[in-house]
Scaffold this active site. Structure first.
Site, PDB file in Angstrom:
ATOM      1  N   ASN A  20      -3.092   6.379  -1.822  1.00  0.00           N
ATOM      2  CA  ASN A  20      -2.986   6.686  -0.394  1.00  0.00           C
ATOM      3  C   ASN A  20      -2.425   8.072  -0.102  1.00  0.00           C
ATOM      4  O   ASN A  20      -2.629   8.600   0.981  1.00  0.00           O
ATOM      5  CB  ASN A  20      -2.177   5.596   0.308  1.00  0.00           C
ATOM      6  CG  ASN A  20      -3.034   4.364   0.533  1.00  0.00           C
ATOM      7  OD1 ASN A  20      -4.208   4.485   0.903  1.00  0.00           O
ATOM      8  ND2 ASN A  20      -2.500   3.191   0.275  1.00  0.00           N
TER       9      ASN A  20
ATOM     10  N   GLU B  34      -3.775  -0.095  -9.185  1.00  0.00           N
ATOM     11  CA  GLU B  34      -2.791   0.965  -9.347  1.00  0.00           C
ATOM     12  C   GLU B  34      -1.468   0.274  -9.701  1.00  0.00           C
ATOM     13  O   GLU B  34      -0.961  -0.515  -8.897  1.00  0.00           O
ATOM     14  CB  GLU B  34      -2.684   1.732  -8.015  1.00  0.00           C
ATOM     15  CG  GLU B  34      -2.003   3.064  -8.088  1.00  0.00           C
ATOM     16  CD  GLU B  34      -1.995   3.776  -6.722  1.00  0.00           C
ATOM     17  OE1 GLU B  34      -2.021   3.115  -5.670  1.00  0.00           O
ATOM     18  OE2 GLU B  34      -1.943   5.014  -6.729  1.00  0.00           O
TER      19      GLU B  34
ATOM     20  N   HIS C 250      -1.110  -2.785  -7.135  1.00  0.00           N
ATOM     21  CA  HIS C 250      -1.854  -2.426  -5.921  1.00  0.00           C
ATOM     22  C   HIS C 250      -3.354  -2.620  -6.138  1.00  0.00           C
ATOM     23  O   HIS C 250      -4.012  -1.796  -6.770  1.00  0.00           O
ATOM     24  CB  HIS C 250      -1.516  -0.968  -5.545  1.00  0.00           C
ATOM     25  CG  HIS C 250      -2.092  -0.514  -4.246  1.00  0.00           C
ATOM     26  ND1 HIS C 250      -2.290   0.804  -3.949  1.00  0.00           N
ATOM     27  CD2 HIS C 250      -2.519  -1.204  -3.164  1.00  0.00           C
ATOM     28  CE1 HIS C 250      -2.816   0.903  -2.741  1.00  0.00           C
ATOM     29  NE2 HIS C 250      -2.960  -0.299  -2.245  1.00  0.00           N
TER      30      HIS C 250
ATOM     31  N   SER D   1       0.832  -1.213   0.000  1.00  0.00           N
ATOM     32  CA  SER D   1       0.000   0.000   0.000  1.00  0.00           C
ATOM     33  C   SER D   1       0.859   1.251   0.000  1.00  0.00           C
ATOM     34  O   SER D   1       0.365   2.333  -0.314  1.00  0.00           O
ATOM     35  CB  SER D   1      -0.845   0.072   1.274  1.00  0.00           C
ATOM     36  OG  SER D   1      -1.517  -1.110   1.515  1.00  0.00           O
TER      37      SER D   1
END
Ligand SMILES: NC(=O)c1ccc[n+]([C@@H]2O[C@H](COP(=O)([O-])OP(=O)(O)OC[C@H]3O[C@@H](n4cnc5c(N)ncnc54)[C@H](O)[C@@H]3O)[C@@H](O)[C@H]2O)c1
Length: 284
Positions: A190, A152, A140, A119
């Site tokens: 994130n 991702e 991801h 992450s």
């Protein structure tokens, strides 16, 4: 390069989902973890998911059996020797991931691509412990994997165009939408999401509003399907704190400082849904 065999390392929440979508798309999958019990737990969760689809009439029973037939349990790293693509989804700790990538680099065939579902950890640094940094990349997936469309795809400094293309094509074969990003702390997902969650925690910390009110504002006013504090509980407050620390350290900018209330909840063991208590209570 054609991908036939996929190894998923880590049979937890994400690894099980990643193995499931690959087996459903027709790949032969080795689901690997440190012991048999954990692999079987991951396998059982996949079986449960598939049974639910059969019950809802979305999948034939024969198809479920075929998917499970493509799913092989593994506790032996030698199985990496059969993989064209390895996707690592073990715990979010740099020392564990680098050790795994050293090991995978030794066991996987020279053509194999080594991807990580991290992450937040730097892909370039993970790639650097292998002798094939051009074949290492971030893949991801979002939680829950079978439902969420985004993958991702994070290019490390040395990820080659061919590696990127193979991973992009594989994600599309799963019915997902790959989006290409570069390797910087938090990537895009994130880096944008976590500061918003952290700021929502600050509004509670400073007494601006109660958690319910914060979530209602974001749902009703910004059309978010889930409020940021509910989402934080779902992701896990320890994971949220960890990612904020990666952003804070990675950019050296105080705008990413984790809210003291987030730290306090994590220290109290209030990690969100998984522990029964976070910003909300989930006790039965
Ligand atoms: N939970 C999320 O919402 C989410 C979303 C996207 C990405 N991720 C990332 O996916 C990864 C896994 O997260 P998760 O939520 O599935 O965690 P989890 O705790 O549910 O599962 C992790 C699994 O890895 C296994 N493991 C640990 N060390 C191992 C090793 N050396 N070899 C093989 N297996 C090992 C554990 O036994 C466990 O089964 C993390 O890097 C996380 O940051 C999580």
């Amino acid at each position: 390069m054609k991908i036939n065999n996929v190894m998923v390392v880590g049979a937890g929440q994400m690894g099980a989902g990643i193995a499931q979508v690959h087996a459903q798309a027709g790949y032969e999958v080795f689901l690997h973890d440190i012991d048999k019990e954990r692999v079987e737990k991951g396998r059982a969760s996949i079986e449960k998911q598939l049974s639910r689809q059969v019950e809802k009439g979305r999948m034939e029973k024969a198809e479920k059996e075929a998917v499970l037939g493509r799913l092989h349990s593994s506790v032996d790293m030698e199985n990496a020797g059969r993989a064209d693509l390895v996707i690592e989804a073990a715990v979010e700790q740099m020392n564990i991931k680098t050790e795994l990538f050293r090991d995978l680099d030794r066991h996987a065939p020279p053509h194999a691509i080594l991807a990580t579902n991290t992450s937040s950890l730097p892909i370039t640094e993970i790639a650097n412990v292998t002798k094939r940094p051009d074949q290492v990349i971030g893949m991801h997936f979002m939680n829950p994997v079978p439902v969420m469309k985004l993958v991702e795809v994070i290019r490390g400094l040395q990820s080659s165009d061919e590696t990127y293309e193979v991973v992009k094509t594989t994600a599309e074969a799963l019915g997902k939408m790959p989006v290409e990003v570069n390797d910087f702390p938090g990537f895009v997902s994130n880096r944008v999401l976590m500061p918003m969650i952290n700021e929502a925690v600050f509004t509670v910390y400073e007494g601006v509003a109660e958690p319910e009110a914060v979530d209602e504002v974001m749902k009703l006013g910004m059309n978010h399907p889930m409020g940021p504090l509910t989402l934080a509980d779902f992701i896990g407050l320890d994971t949220c704190l960890y990612i904020m620390e990666v952003l804070h350290e990675g950019f050296g900018d105080d705008k990413y400082r984790p809210c003291p209330l987030l730290r306090k909840y994590v220290k109290a063991g209030w990690l969100g849904k998984k522990t029964g208590r976070g910003f909300y209570s989930y006790e039965a």
